[in-house]
Design a protein around this motif. Structure first.
Motif, short mmCIF file in Angstrom:
data_model
loop_
_atom_site.label_atom_id
_atom_site.label_comp_id
_atom_site.label_asym_id
_atom_site.label_seq_id
_atom_site.Cartn_x
_atom_site.Cartn_y
_atom_site.Cartn_z
N LEU A 32 -8.84 -0.40 2.01
CA LEU A 32 -10.09 -0.41 1.26
C LEU A 32 -11.19 -1.12 2.05
CD1 LEU A 32 -11.40 0.09 -1.60
CD2 LEU A 32 -10.64 -2.22 -2.17
N TYR A 51 -10.89 6.15 3.15
CA TYR A 51 -10.78 5.26 2.00
C TYR A 51 -12.17 4.78 1.57
CZ TYR A 51 -5.73 5.18 2.48
OH TYR A 51 -4.40 5.55 2.53
N PRO A 69 -4.69 -3.83 3.89
CA PRO A 69 -5.64 -3.13 3.02
C PRO A 69 -6.41 -2.05 3.77
CG PRO A 69 -5.80 -5.51 2.74
CD PRO A 69 -4.95 -5.27 3.95
N ASN A 111 -7.49 0.75 -3.39
CA ASN A 111 -6.87 0.72 -2.07
C ASN A 111 -5.89 1.87 -1.87
OD1 ASN A 111 -6.61 -0.95 0.43
ND2 ASN A 111 -4.45 -0.95 -0.19
#
Length: 460
Positions: free
Chosen positions: A155, A90, A153, A456
């Motif tokens: 991200l 990511y 998350p 995300n």
């Protein structure tokens, strides 16, 4: 997880009163980074931001960091750096803003106290409320919403809140070098620009570069009686005024060989609008040629910003032998600032030959910026801005310079750099009565929240 506009808008709306309260607290800290002001306030501002970041309970690390200025041992102003590592595959997004502010200037010109955030007619007034403490709140609030709408998350997020942008970021290059690993990212969002207007969002895609320097010229070894020698012996101001006048063509556009320019842009901008936004007196004509936005964004400009010369109170009937001036040369996007400075230097040398002895010192350069709007991050940000504002996002240039962006590009050449912001034509950044449109501020938070939520979902 949801990234639907209604859900995000609802979240932003529920947090917005607290956002305004927090912004009011930040505006109350007079964090002017210029050496003549109390530097304890800059420290206090940084410490306040650390406490706000800690409250998010989101990052793996939160640090207050400094770097040396140039080759000296002097340290720059404190910056806040927080990092949360991305899950494998990511992207990592760096969110930049700055917590220092411009000096208030002439207090008598403010309609409200500069460091007391005051709401009036849908705007918040106060030094730094738009430039750039609102940018900090865009970042903090969008992270909070990411956390609330996404349970886990993936991200990666880096928060970088600088403390000396308004003073020229003197330790910035050393900071990037020293803390490169902490700042490493795939996308860099710089929240330090503005929108086309309060209802039309924009992504800033070009910035002019800048060269500033001191030019001194001398024509005499001592002052002379103006009556006895005037008309034959050249004084310094006469030669200086001739030089400055020669910079421009008959329309007022800079006309120095070697300085790049583009005469057209994709957006329209009326003479009535530039007059209203700039305050040009009705009796005064505009200068330059090409469309108005090209004059503001993609053509060079030269401005004398200060002069050392006898004041009227100290004037005598003499030919003054020497004059010094501070000059700001704005450079068209895409041209290197050093190349533009060399073009100016060649021109000055040729013009002043046999007219004066001169020197150019205290040279400072800052590179311009041209973004790649074809990258996935730029396309996503434009889509999010369009959704949040309900109006198609435009791509605009800015006539000013943000030199540290080129440093980001040099250190992180693989990162996509996006320049966003919350200012509008009425924000008066750097001027008395700086203000922030609260409606567009709320939409900017919504747009960035959408952007983070969608990042995300993107595995690299």
């Amino acid at each position: 997880m949801t990234d639907s506009l209604p859900d995000v808008e609802l979240k932003v709306s529920s947090h917005f009163p607290q956002v305004i309260d927090t912004l009011t607290e930040l505006v109350a800290i007079p964090s002017v980074s210029w050496p003549a002001f109390d530097q304890i306030e800059v420290e206090r501002s940084a410490e306040k931001i650390v406490s706000l970041v800690d409250e998010l309970d989101f990052f793996d690390s939160v640090e207050l960091l400094k770097a040396s200025i140039g080759e000296t041992q002097d340290l720059g102003q404190p910056a806040v750096v927080a990092r949360r590592e991305a899950s494998t595959g990511y992207p990592t997004i760096l969110l930049y803003a700055h917590h220092d502010v411009q000096p208030p200037g002439d207090i008598s010109l403010w309609e409200t106290p500069p460091f007391v955030a005051t709401q009036r007619d849908g705007r918040l007034f106060g030094r730094g409320c738009a430039d750039d403490k609102a940018g900090i709140l865009v970042h903090l609030t969008s992270i909070r919403i990411l956390k609330e709408l996404e349970n886990t998350p993936n991200l990666g997020v880096v928060l970088f809140i600088e403390g000396e942008e308004e003073y020229g970021s003197p330790s910035f290059d050393n900071f990037l070098s020293l803390y490169r690993a902490k700042l490493e990212s795939d996308v860099i969002v710089v929240a330090d620009s503005g929108n086309w207007d309060t209802s039309t969002p924009a992504l800033t895609t070009t910035l002019r570069g800048n060269v500033t320097f001191k030019l001194s010229l001398r024509t005499l070894d001592h002052a002379l009686h103006s009556g006895m020698f005037g008309g034959v012996v050249p004084d310094s101001f006469t030669v200086f005024s001739q030089l400055v006048s020669s910079f421009y063509d008959k329309f007022g556009s800079v006309d120095i060989p070697g300085l790049d320019k583009t005469l057209t842009t994709d957006l329209s901008y009326s003479e009535a609008r530039i007059r209203e936004e700039s305050g040009v007196l009705p009796e005064v004509d505009l200068i330059g040629s090409g469309d108005i936005l090209s004059r503001l964004w993609t053509q060079p400009s030269i401005t004398v910003t200060g002069v050392d010369f006898p004041s009227i109170e100290n004037a005598s009937n003499t030919l003054v032998p020497e004059i010094s001036a501070r000059i700001s040369l704005r450079v068209a996007p895409g041209q290197r600032a050093q190349d533009a400075f060399q073009a100016f230097s060649r021109y000055a040398e040729a013009f002043l030959k046999s007219k004066a002895v001169y020197s150019i010192t205290d040279v400072s350069t800052g590179e311009g910026f041209v973004t790649d709007i074809q990258g996935w991050a730029a396309k996503s940000m434009e889509k999010c801005l369009s959704e949040a504002f309900g109006t198609e996002c435009v791509e605009m240039g800015v006539g000013g310079s943000i030199p540290f962006i080129s440093s980001f590009v040099d250190v992180f050449p693989g990162a996509q750099v996006l320049v966003t912001g919350v200012e509008d034509p009425d924000s008066c950044a750097h001027s008395p009565n700086e203000s922030l449109d609260l409606s567009s501020f709320q939409k900017a938070i919504t747009a960035q929240s959408l952007f983070l939520l969608r990042c995300n979902q993107k595995s690299t």
